[in-house]
Scaffold this motif. Structure first.
Motif, PDB file in Angstrom:
ATOM      1  N   ALA A 113      17.747  10.357 -21.012  1.00  0.00           N
ATOM      2  CA  ALA A 113      17.070  11.268 -20.133  1.00  0.00           C
ATOM      3  C   ALA A 113      15.893  11.824 -20.377  1.00  0.00           C
ATOM      4  CB  ALA A 113      18.113  12.263 -19.479  1.00  0.00           C
ATOM      5  N   GLU A 114      15.793  12.332 -21.848  1.00  0.00           N
ATOM      6  CA  GLU A 114      14.639  12.796 -22.304  1.00  0.00           C
ATOM      7  C   GLU A 114      13.478  11.784 -22.230  1.00  0.00           C
ATOM      8  OE1 GLU A 114      12.882  15.963 -23.853  1.00  0.00           O
ATOM      9  OE2 GLU A 114      14.997  15.868 -23.138  1.00  0.00           O
ATOM     10  N   ARG A 115      13.599  10.687 -22.549  1.00  0.00           N
ATOM     11  CA  ARG A 115      12.525   9.824 -22.639  1.00  0.00           C
ATOM     12  C   ARG A 115      12.278   9.430 -21.216  1.00  0.00           C
ATOM     13  NH1 ARG A 115      15.469   4.900 -25.489  1.00  0.00           N
ATOM     14  NH2 ARG A 115      13.621   3.936 -25.381  1.00  0.00           N
ATOM     15  N   LEU A 116      13.106   9.272 -20.325  1.00  0.00           N
ATOM     16  CA  LEU A 116      12.800   9.114 -19.044  1.00  0.00           C
ATOM     17  C   LEU A 116      11.827  10.160 -18.407  1.00  0.00           C
ATOM     18  CD1 LEU A 116      13.238   7.098 -16.522  1.00  0.00           C
ATOM     19  CD2 LEU A 116      15.265   8.354 -15.845  1.00  0.00           C
ATOM     20  N   ARG A 117      11.894  11.477 -18.691  1.00  0.00           N
ATOM     21  CA  ARG A 117      11.293  12.388 -18.014  1.00  0.00           C
ATOM     22  C   ARG A 117       9.971  12.630 -18.856  1.00  0.00           C
ATOM     23  NH1 ARG A 117      15.242  16.786 -16.370  1.00  0.00           N
ATOM     24  NH2 ARG A 117      13.378  18.444 -16.466  1.00  0.00           N
ATOM     25  N   SER A 118       9.806  12.089 -19.859  1.00  0.00           N
ATOM     26  CA  SER A 118       8.510  12.099 -20.479  1.00  0.00           C
ATOM     27  C   SER A 118       7.716  10.916 -19.930  1.00  0.00           C
ATOM     28  CB  SER A 118       8.892  11.830 -22.142  1.00  0.00           C
ATOM     29  OG  SER A 118       7.572  11.193 -22.444  1.00  0.00           O
ATOM     30  N   LEU A 119       8.336   9.728 -19.635  1.00  0.00           N
ATOM     31  CA  LEU A 119       7.400   8.628 -18.965  1.00  0.00           C
ATOM     32  C   LEU A 119       7.369   8.976 -17.682  1.00  0.00           C
ATOM     33  CD1 LEU A 119       9.837   5.369 -19.645  1.00  0.00           C
ATOM     34  CD2 LEU A 119       7.233   5.610 -19.994  1.00  0.00           C
ATOM     35  N   LEU A 120       8.043   9.772 -16.902  1.00  0.00           N
ATOM     36  CA  LEU A 120       7.783  10.085 -15.530  1.00  0.00           C
ATOM     37  C   LEU A 120       6.611  11.085 -15.247  1.00  0.00           C
ATOM     38  CD1 LEU A 120       9.183   9.781 -12.644  1.00  0.00           C
ATOM     39  CD2 LEU A 120      10.298  11.691 -12.847  1.00  0.00           C
ATOM     40  N   GLU A 121       6.453  11.728 -16.659  1.00  0.00           N
ATOM     41  CA  GLU A 121       5.028  12.578 -16.543  1.00  0.00           C
ATOM     42  C   GLU A 121       3.930  11.643 -16.468  1.00  0.00           C
ATOM     43  OE1 GLU A 121       5.652  15.226 -19.494  1.00  0.00           O
ATOM     44  OE2 GLU A 121       7.240  16.328 -18.580  1.00  0.00           O
ATOM     45  N   ARG A 122       3.993  10.344 -17.199  1.00  0.00           N
ATOM     46  CA  ARG A 122       2.667   9.761 -17.279  1.00  0.00           C
ATOM     47  C   ARG A 122       2.535   8.561 -16.395  1.00  0.00           C
ATOM     48  NH1 ARG A 122       3.828   7.763 -22.828  1.00  0.00           N
ATOM     49  NH2 ARG A 122       6.141   8.208 -22.385  1.00  0.00           N
ATOM     50  N   VAL A 123       3.477   7.998 -15.809  1.00  0.00           N
ATOM     51  CA  VAL A 123       3.454   6.622 -14.891  1.00  0.00           C
ATOM     52  C   VAL A 123       4.090   6.823 -13.695  1.00  0.00           C
ATOM     53  CG1 VAL A 123       3.055   5.439 -17.237  1.00  0.00           C
ATOM     54  CG2 VAL A 123       5.320   5.483 -16.033  1.00  0.00           C
ATOM     55  N   ASP A 124       3.568   5.887 -12.862  1.00  0.00           N
ATOM     56  CA  ASP A 124       4.598   5.610 -11.494  1.00  0.00           C
ATOM     57  C   ASP A 124       5.577   4.700 -12.018  1.00  0.00           C
ATOM     58  OD1 ASP A 124       5.132   5.578  -9.132  1.00  0.00           O
ATOM     59  OD2 ASP A 124       3.477   4.457  -8.322  1.00  0.00           O
ATOM     60  N   LEU A 125       6.806   5.333 -11.767  1.00  0.00           N
ATOM     61  CA  LEU A 125       8.094   4.723 -12.509  1.00  0.00           C
ATOM     62  C   LEU A 125       9.191   4.597 -11.152  1.00  0.00           C
ATOM     63  CD1 LEU A 125       9.417   3.518 -15.064  1.00  0.00           C
ATOM     64  CD2 LEU A 125      10.231   5.803 -15.278  1.00  0.00           C
ATOM     65  N   LEU A 126       9.697   3.355 -11.100  1.00  0.00           N
ATOM     66  CA  LEU A 126      10.677   3.009 -10.347  1.00  0.00           C
ATOM     67  C   LEU A 126      11.904   2.411 -11.105  1.00  0.00           C
ATOM     68  CD1 LEU A 126      11.353   2.577  -7.131  1.00  0.00           C
ATOM     69  CD2 LEU A 126      10.506   0.400  -7.515  1.00  0.00           C
ATOM     70  N   VAL A 127      13.164   3.246 -10.810  1.00  0.00           N
ATOM     71  CA  VAL A 127      14.190   2.866 -11.796  1.00  0.00           C
ATOM     72  C   VAL A 127      15.457   2.125 -11.039  1.00  0.00           C
ATOM     73  CG1 VAL A 127      15.908   4.185 -13.224  1.00  0.00           C
ATOM     74  CG2 VAL A 127      13.563   4.692 -13.490  1.00  0.00           C
ATOM     75  N   GLY A 128      16.040   1.193 -11.605  1.00  0.00           N
ATOM     76  CA  GLY A 128      17.103   0.631 -11.053  1.00  0.00           C
ATOM     77  C   GLY A 128      18.447   1.449 -10.772  1.00  0.00           C
ATOM     78  N   VAL A 129      19.205   1.515  -9.690  1.00  0.00           N
ATOM     79  CA  VAL A 129      20.670   2.152  -9.787  1.00  0.00           C
ATOM     80  C   VAL A 129      21.424   1.330  -8.949  1.00  0.00           C
ATOM     81  CG1 VAL A 129      21.711   4.154  -8.675  1.00  0.00           C
ATOM     82  CG2 VAL A 129      19.547   4.424  -9.760  1.00  0.00           C
ATOM     83  N   ASP A 130      22.610   1.034  -9.596  1.00  0.00           N
ATOM     84  CA  ASP A 130      23.628   0.118  -8.458  1.00  0.00           C
ATOM     85  C   ASP A 130      24.909   0.870  -8.294  1.00  0.00           C
ATOM     86  OD1 ASP A 130      25.211  -0.047 -10.959  1.00  0.00           O
ATOM     87  OD2 ASP A 130      25.072  -2.306 -10.875  1.00  0.00           O
ATOM     88  N   GLY A 131      25.014   2.217  -8.445  1.00  0.00           N
ATOM     89  CA  GLY A 131      26.315   2.785  -7.972  1.00  0.00           C
ATOM     90  C   GLY A 131      26.145   4.146  -7.728  1.00  0.00           C
ATOM     91  N   VAL A 132      27.272   4.891  -7.102  1.00  0.00           N
ATOM     92  CA  VAL A 132      27.169   6.413  -6.978  1.00  0.00           C
ATOM     93  C   VAL A 132      27.212   7.106  -8.075  1.00  0.00           C
ATOM     94  CG1 VAL A 132      28.544   7.980  -5.665  1.00  0.00           C
ATOM     95  CG2 VAL A 132      28.024   6.012  -4.448  1.00  0.00           C
ATOM     96  N   GLU A 133      27.988   6.637  -8.935  1.00  0.00           N
ATOM     97  CA  GLU A 133      28.124   7.529 -10.233  1.00  0.00           C
ATOM     98  C   GLU A 133      26.747   7.566 -10.925  1.00  0.00           C
ATOM     99  OE1 GLU A 133      31.491   6.134 -12.320  1.00  0.00           O
ATOM    100  OE2 GLU A 133      31.708   8.054 -13.437  1.00  0.00           O
ATOM    101  N   ALA A 134      26.347   6.360 -11.129  1.00  0.00           N
ATOM    102  CA  ALA A 134      25.310   6.511 -11.924  1.00  0.00           C
ATOM    103  C   ALA A 134      24.036   7.247 -11.219  1.00  0.00           C
ATOM    104  CB  ALA A 134      24.800   4.924 -11.889  1.00  0.00           C
ATOM    105  N   ALA A 135      23.940   7.165  -9.851  1.00  0.00           N
ATOM    106  CA  ALA A 135      23.164   8.056  -9.116  1.00  0.00           C
ATOM    107  C   ALA A 135      23.190   9.335  -9.212  1.00  0.00           C
ATOM    108  CB  ALA A 135      22.908   7.378  -7.672  1.00  0.00           C
ATOM    109  N   GLU A 136      24.223   9.966  -9.597  1.00  0.00           N
ATOM    110  CA  GLU A 136      24.752  11.242  -9.632  1.00  0.00           C
ATOM    111  C   GLU A 136      24.311  11.722 -11.025  1.00  0.00           C
ATOM    112  OE1 GLU A 136      28.250  11.634  -6.272  1.00  0.00           O
ATOM    113  OE2 GLU A 136      28.775  11.415  -8.463  1.00  0.00           O
ATOM    114  N   VAL A 137      24.571  10.786 -11.929  1.00  0.00           N
ATOM    115  CA  VAL A 137      24.152  11.142 -13.378  1.00  0.00           C
ATOM    116  C   VAL A 137      22.741  11.256 -13.512  1.00  0.00           C
ATOM    117  CG1 VAL A 137      24.182  10.315 -15.688  1.00  0.00           C
ATOM    118  CG2 VAL A 137      26.450  10.346 -14.189  1.00  0.00           C
ATOM    119  N   LEU A 138      22.077  10.296 -12.953  1.00  0.00           N
ATOM    120  CA  LEU A 138      20.440  10.132 -12.871  1.00  0.00           C
ATOM    121  C   LEU A 138      19.797  11.191 -12.366  1.00  0.00           C
ATOM    122  CD1 LEU A 138      18.457   8.188 -13.960  1.00  0.00           C
ATOM    123  CD2 LEU A 138      18.658   7.030 -11.885  1.00  0.00           C
TER     124      LEU A 138
END
Ligand code: PLP
Length: 383
Positions: A113-138
């Motif tokens: 999560a830490e790395r993802l937030r840092s990336l999100l500040e720098r680039v245009d990022l699209l991330v895969g999700v394939d379930g309800v639980e993963a979406a909630e955690v993300l």
């Protein structure tokens, strides 16, 4: 001598059309060598084909893991790149490539999560999700971030690896939006195109059908998906049609033995080889050993393939066994040509992606002369 399985792809009838490259005389083996002319041609051909089909190209860079090659793809017209891990995303973001799709159903542990937030500040990022639980955690992990994270919902088109059932895409989308994520698209990977030669056309149809159903499911849920992404090298040209807006092939850059068997490329499009030296020969001359083993060729071999690579110059040879640093090559007992000790031979890898990951650089040749190297910048960034 390995006994070919019935219906299996062996070297004999596939070797002749493969290019027999000539390597620079000062090449130290084992080495990974690519022909720049072939690679550039492959990049141009795929881009032209996608342009003709009116579909965007977002190549998967897990094949080459190289910033230099990603730049060639972007210069040729790709709209961005696909990556398979956060580690790959970080390497390409660091190099200034700013439009990235992590086409993987990410499960965000706190460090991720830490790395993802840092990336999100720098680039245009699209991330895969394939379930309800993963979406909630993300969604929880991204709470408070300056920008909302854009996600694409992965649906399974028949590979049976990851992906929600297409008809459930809407349920996942609603959960994702509720969790504070932006649903930007749906995607699938027709990886069942690799099951056997002849599988690609049906797998491409499956990709299109699964994406149609996913879109219908989203529409029912009142969610609009702008990006409709399919892709594997064997299916890319075949599924590039409505409603697909984007293709994500990766292996097409170099080609390999399995692509040639599956129709993902023609043998003449294979532009990467392992250069290996014959270091030993059995007294009867029926066997040689090369200085390239599992840590060079990888053990990747589909059940329908014979041997761990193909020697274009020796159509009857079978790379029958791998040790860490040796390959054993069986030669037929008849009078056909045989490699001699000290000779450098070319090997077409069964599957190029894991092989590239075993090297930190690719020697680049044109007409048999070294003209440079492509760094494998994201080598081993598998997490
Ligand atoms: N997209 C996803 C999600 C993948 O997993 C892969 C490969 O594994 C690709 C695209 C690229 O496919 P290929 O290696 O067939 O070019």
């Amino acid at each position: 001598m390995v006994k070919p399985m019935r219906g299996a792809i062996s070297s004999r009838h596939e070797a002749d059309p493969f290019v027999r490259p000539s390597f620079p005389s000062d090449l130290d083996t084992p080495a990974l060598v690519a022909d720049a002319d072939v690679v550039e041609r492959n990049i141009g051909q795929m881009q032209r084909s996608m342009d003709e089909h009116g579909v965007l190209l977002r190549p998967h860079v897990k094949t080459h893991k190289s910033v230099a090659l990603a730049r060639l793809q972007l210069e040729a017209g790709a709209i961005g790149i696909t990556v398979g891990t956060l580690g790959e995303a970080e390497v390409f973001a660091e190099a200034g490539i700013s439009d990235l799709f992590l086409a993987y159903p990410l499960w965000v542990s706190p460090p991720k999560a830490e790395r993802l937030r840092s990336l999100l500040e720098r680039v245009d990022l699209l991330v895969g999700v394939d379930g309800v639980e993963a979406a909630e955690v993300l969604g929880r992990a991204m709470r408070g971030a300056e920008r909302r994270l854009r996600i694409s919902i992965e649906v399974d088109s028949g590979e049976a690896r990851t992906g929600a059932p297409p008809d459930e895409a809407g349920v996942v989308a609603v959960a994702a939006e509720r969790a504070g994520l932006d649903v930007a698209g749906v995607f699938t990977h027709g990886g069942h195109s690799y099951r056997s030669p002849g599988s690609a056309a049906a797998a491409a149809d499956d990709e299109v059908r699964a994406l149609e159903r996913a879109l219908a499911s989203l529409m029912q849920a009142g969610v609009e998906a702008k990006s409709v992404s399919a892709g594997s090298t064997p299916t890319a040209h075949r599924s590039a049609r409505e409603p697909v807006t984007e293709e994500r092939p990766g292996s097409y850059v170099f080609g390999d033995r399995q692509q040639a068997a599956l129709g993902g490329c023609v043998p003449a499009d294979v532009g990467l080889w392992i250069a290996a030296t014959v270091v030993s020969r059995s007294p009867d001359g029926h066997r040689v050993a090369l200085d390239a083993g599992a840590k060079t060729l990888s053990r990747d071999r589909k059940s329908w393939m014979i041997g761990y690579g193909l020697l274009p110059a020796y159509p009857d040879a079978v790379v029958s066994e791998l040790y860490d640093y040796h390959a054993v090559v069986d030669l037929p007992p008849d009078g056909s040509a045989r490699p001699v000790v000290g000779e450098v031979v070319a090997i077409v890898p069964n599957h190029v992606c894991p092989v590239v990951n075993l090297f930190d650089a690719i020697t680049v040749v044109r007409n048999g002369t070294t003209v440079g190297a492509w760094r494998v910048d994201a080598q081993s960034r598998s997490h």
